[in-house]
Design an enzyme around this catalytic site. Structure first.
Site, PDB file in Angstrom:
ATOM      1  N   ASP A 137       5.864   6.861 -22.793  1.00  0.00           N
ATOM      2  CA  ASP A 137       5.192   6.557 -21.534  1.00  0.00           C
ATOM      3  C   ASP A 137       3.695   6.808 -21.705  1.00  0.00           C
ATOM      4  OD1 ASP A 137       4.259   6.494 -18.900  1.00  0.00           O
ATOM      5  OD2 ASP A 137       6.051   7.456 -18.104  1.00  0.00           O
ATOM      6  N   LYS A 149      -4.173  -8.749  -6.897  1.00  0.00           N
ATOM      7  CA  LYS A 149      -3.943  -7.770  -5.819  1.00  0.00           C
ATOM      8  C   LYS A 149      -5.075  -6.751  -5.734  1.00  0.00           C
ATOM      9  CE  LYS A 149       0.263  -9.517  -5.334  1.00  0.00           C
ATOM     10  NZ  LYS A 149       0.222 -10.515  -6.417  1.00  0.00           N
ATOM     11  N   TYR A 194       0.066  -0.968  -5.175  1.00  0.00           N
ATOM     12  CA  TYR A 194      -0.118  -1.593  -6.481  1.00  0.00           C
ATOM     13  C   TYR A 194      -1.552  -2.088  -6.658  1.00  0.00           C
ATOM     14  CZ  TYR A 194       0.226  -5.047 -10.226  1.00  0.00           C
ATOM     15  OH  TYR A 194       0.014  -5.790 -11.366  1.00  0.00           O
ATOM     16  N   THR A 207       9.917 -14.957   1.551  1.00  0.00           N
ATOM     17  CA  THR A 207       9.152 -14.133   2.491  1.00  0.00           C
ATOM     18  C   THR A 207       8.509 -15.010   3.561  1.00  0.00           C
ATOM     19  OG1 THR A 207       7.263 -14.188   0.968  1.00  0.00           O
ATOM     20  CG2 THR A 207       8.726 -12.261   0.868  1.00  0.00           C
TER      21      THR A 207
END
Length: 284
Positions: A58, A124, A132, A187
């Site tokens: 990680d 984003k 996020y 959506t």
């Protein structure tokens, strides 16, 4: 970039990472290191690219980053906690991966001063609505700060829209359901999105190295499409099916922007037929 040098890819077992490794290997780059968490996918990656050095771990673990970065000449930072809705309910995981992990890698870039550091970001980050996007904007700002104190490394930021057919994306769920005539969830049909093929996404990474400016988002000019048009295109290719509309979810925008100026409902749009030709002909 130099084929004799060593490059690190974080998140290398993912959809985009796999494609980037494939492009590098195909063009003669064999001295590659990959960090990723998914053990099963890493095994597949090792079988596919036996010349690649694999590090299972990680990026939020500073030891893993130290192990991977100490002798590399470039870092392609693709690893991220990407799922918009999941990030809203798993804030700790999202921050740990997208901020702590990025800080660890940037610290290594300051310590070892590789030639390049490429950060993959997202649209984003240009119009923040959720966790996020916020974490990715912080990642961009961190890269910019490090570029101010490390002139040995060329820092590059690439802002993407949605990479078509990527792991866990809606189309991977729609395709089998449509083929079976089962219900799919949408959506908002009026929502618009930027989509990239994976080949275009990889090419953009290399374009950013040659044509980007230090720690300023490298933003391509892209067409967009409404989700209603995507739905019609997919139903034409995969089969008609019932549709359930649930509205925008937490962390989602109605329209996206890559540069904070032109939104995805304001740029040139794909028609249904254009979208089928560009994105669906190869993903049946």
């Amino acid at each position: 970039m130099d084929k004799s040098k060593k490059y690190l890819i974080t998140g290398g077992s993912g959809f985009l990472g796999n494609a980037l490794i494939g492009r590098l290997v195909d063009t003669g780059f064999y001295n590659l290191v990959v960090i990723a968490r998914n053990e099963g996918e890493l095994i597949k990656l090792q079988d596919k690219f036996p010349m690649v050095e694999i590090i299972a771990g990680d990026i939020a673990d500073s030891y893993i980053c130290e192990k991977a970065c100490h002798d590399v000449d470039g870092i392609f930072h693709l690893a991220a906690f990407k799922h918009v809705r999941m990030a809203e309910t798993n804030t700790y995981r999202c921050v740990r991966s997208n901020i702590v992990g990025t800080i660890n890698l940037l610290n290594m870039s300051l310590k070892y001063r590789p030639d390049i550091f490429v950060l993959i970001s997202t649209d984003k980050a240009a119009n923040i609505r959720g966790i996020y996007g916020a974490t990715k904007l912080i990642g961009e700002k961190l890269a910019e700060e490090f570029s101010n104190v490390n002139n040995k490394t060329q820092y590059r930021i690439v802002r993407y829209g949605n990479v078509w057919n990527s792991t866990g994306s809606f189309i991977t769920k729609w395709r089998p359901l449509m083929s079976a005539g089962q219900e799919v969830i949408v959506t908002d049909p009026k929502a618009t999105r930027f989509f990239f093929t994976v080949d275009d996404a990889v090419s953009l990474i290399f374009r950013s190295i040659d044509g980007g400016k230090d720690a300023k988002p490298f933003v391509p000019k892209m067409k967009a499409v409404s989700m209603g048009t995507v739905l019609k295109a997919c139903q034409e290719v995969y089969g008609k099916c019932p549709v359930k509309i649930i509205g925008l979810q937490a962390g989602e925008n109605m329209h996206e922007t890559l540069d904070g100026k032109a939104f995805s409902n304001e740029v040139e749009q794909y028609t249904k037929d254009d979208f089928i030709k560009e994105f669906l002909c190869h993903t049946k």
